[in-house]
Design an enzyme around this catalytic site. Structure first.
Site, PDB file in Angstrom:
ATOM      1  N   TYR A   1       3.961  40.003   7.528  1.00 42.88           N
ATOM      2  CA  TYR A   1       4.878  39.595   6.259  1.00 42.88           C
ATOM      3  C   TYR A   1       4.484  38.141   6.264  1.00 42.88           C
ATOM      4  CZ  TYR A   1       7.483  44.164   7.043  1.00 42.88           C
ATOM      5  OH  TYR A   1       7.873  45.169   7.286  1.00 42.88           O
TER       6      TYR A   1
ATOM      7  N   ASP B   1      12.497  46.914   1.372  1.00 43.91           N
ATOM      8  CA  ASP B   1      13.714  46.466   0.777  1.00 43.91           C
ATOM      9  C   ASP B   1      13.181  46.362  -0.953  1.00 43.91           C
ATOM     10  OD1 ASP B   1      15.309  46.497   2.710  1.00 43.91           O
ATOM     11  OD2 ASP B   1      14.955  44.378   2.941  1.00 43.91           O
TER      12      ASP B   1
ATOM     13  N   ASP C   1      19.578  38.173   2.443  1.00 43.78           N
ATOM     14  CA  ASP C   1      18.672  37.729   1.688  1.00 43.78           C
ATOM     15  C   ASP C   1      19.078  37.328   0.021  1.00 43.78           C
ATOM     16  OD1 ASP C   1      19.283  40.199  -0.120  1.00 43.78           O
ATOM     17  OD2 ASP C   1      17.507  41.413   0.669  1.00 43.78           O
TER      18      ASP C   1
ATOM     19  N   ARG D   1      14.563  39.585   7.629  1.00 43.01           N
ATOM     20  CA  ARG D   1      15.819  39.026   7.039  1.00 43.01           C
ATOM     21  C   ARG D   1      16.654  38.466   8.377  1.00 43.01           C
ATOM     22  NH1 ARG D   1      19.359  43.221   4.462  1.00 43.01           N
ATOM     23  NH2 ARG D   1      17.780  44.901   5.226  1.00 43.01           N
TER      24      ARG D   1
END
Length: 279
Positions: free
Chosen positions: A95, A67, A109, A202
């Protein structure tokens, strides 16, 4: 001189083949980073790019969108390496995510509009750690409404921005290899997650908020590893986006990929640097 004659650096550029990794900063899209990289390389090679046709001459692609708001490892395929990118999409990724408790946004987010606020003072570090096993292993996950997933050929995020009603995609199976809490400073919490393809961090952060009877949204996301490529060892920052640096990185990275004989491994050019081994 005819337009077909290539200089030394252009010849080197067009002979590059394989996979390497770049660092994607926060802000630009993954496609935007790729375009910038392409422009850089073509300019260094002295190839004029005054028509869109010319851009097609350099085969380059990436192995999985990050993203805009996220940073970290973006795997890039060049030349024949573009055919190897499929394996990157389904492979494992790591991540580090920072979530914020007590807030929900439409995009899940920090870029979205706040849609809900709830108290979170009652939540302890223990509470958070206790819900993580529910999100580990083979689980079902509903992807976010704002995403690059498509409906009738258009990205869901594009439809949402136009104000069209978008139905949630059905939950789908995803895999979480490991999930741990690194830090807890309410309202912020930091997670390390290793997952398979098609997983949305997310959604994980949002789902954890709901599981704790409050809400949560993702504040920051960094991809630290994709396949065998790590942020620390392999990601080339923008100042290293040169033909020579990428050539060196491609040789270096050949040994990371399956199916390469060991003798192809490169002796590193800088003494004192350790050679990269498969993880």
């Amino acid at each position: 001189a005819g337009g077909v004659v290539l200089g030394k650096s252009a010849e080197k550029l067009f002979s590059l083949s394989g996979l390497f990794a770049v660092y994607k900063p926060k802000g630009p899209t993954s496609a935007g980073v790729l375009n910038l990289l392409k422009e850089r390389l073509l300019a260094e090679a002295g190839v004029q790019t005054n028509g869109n046709k010319r851009k097609q001459i350099l085969k380059i692609g990436h192995g999985g969108t990050l993203d805009s708001a996220a940073a970290g490892v973006l795997v890039v395929g060049i030349g024949k390496g573009t055919k190897m990118l499929k394996t990157m999409l389904s492979g494992s990724k790591k991540y580090t995510a920072i979530g914020v408790l007590g807030k929900a946004t439409d995009t899940l987010d920090a870029t979205g509009k706040v849609t809900e606020e709830k108290p979170y003072d009652q939540i302890t570090k223990g509470d958070l750690e206790n819900v993580l096993p529910k999100f580990t292993g083979d689980i079902m996950q509903v992807p976010p409404l704002y995403s690059a997933l498509k409906k009738d050929g258009e990205r869901l995020s594009t439809l949402m921005k136009r104000g069209e009603a978008v139905e949630a995609k059905p939950a789908r199976p995803v895999r979480v290899y490991s999930l741990s809490l690194q830090q807890f400073q309410p309202p912020l919490f930091t997670l390390d997650v290793e997952c398979g393809g098609g997983f949305y961090v997310r959604s994980l952060v949002s789902d954890i908020g709901k599981e704790l009877s409050t809400c949560a949204t993702m504040q920051e996301l960094t991809r630290t590893k994709q396949g065998p490529f790590t942020l620390e060892q392999h990601a080339l920052y923008e100042d290293k986006w040169t033909i020579d640096e990428i050539a060196r990185s491609l040789e270096h990275c050949t040994s990371l990929l399956p199916g390469e004989p060991a003798h192809k491994r490169l002796k590193t050019e800088h003494p004192g640097e350790t050679a990269v081994s498969c993880e």
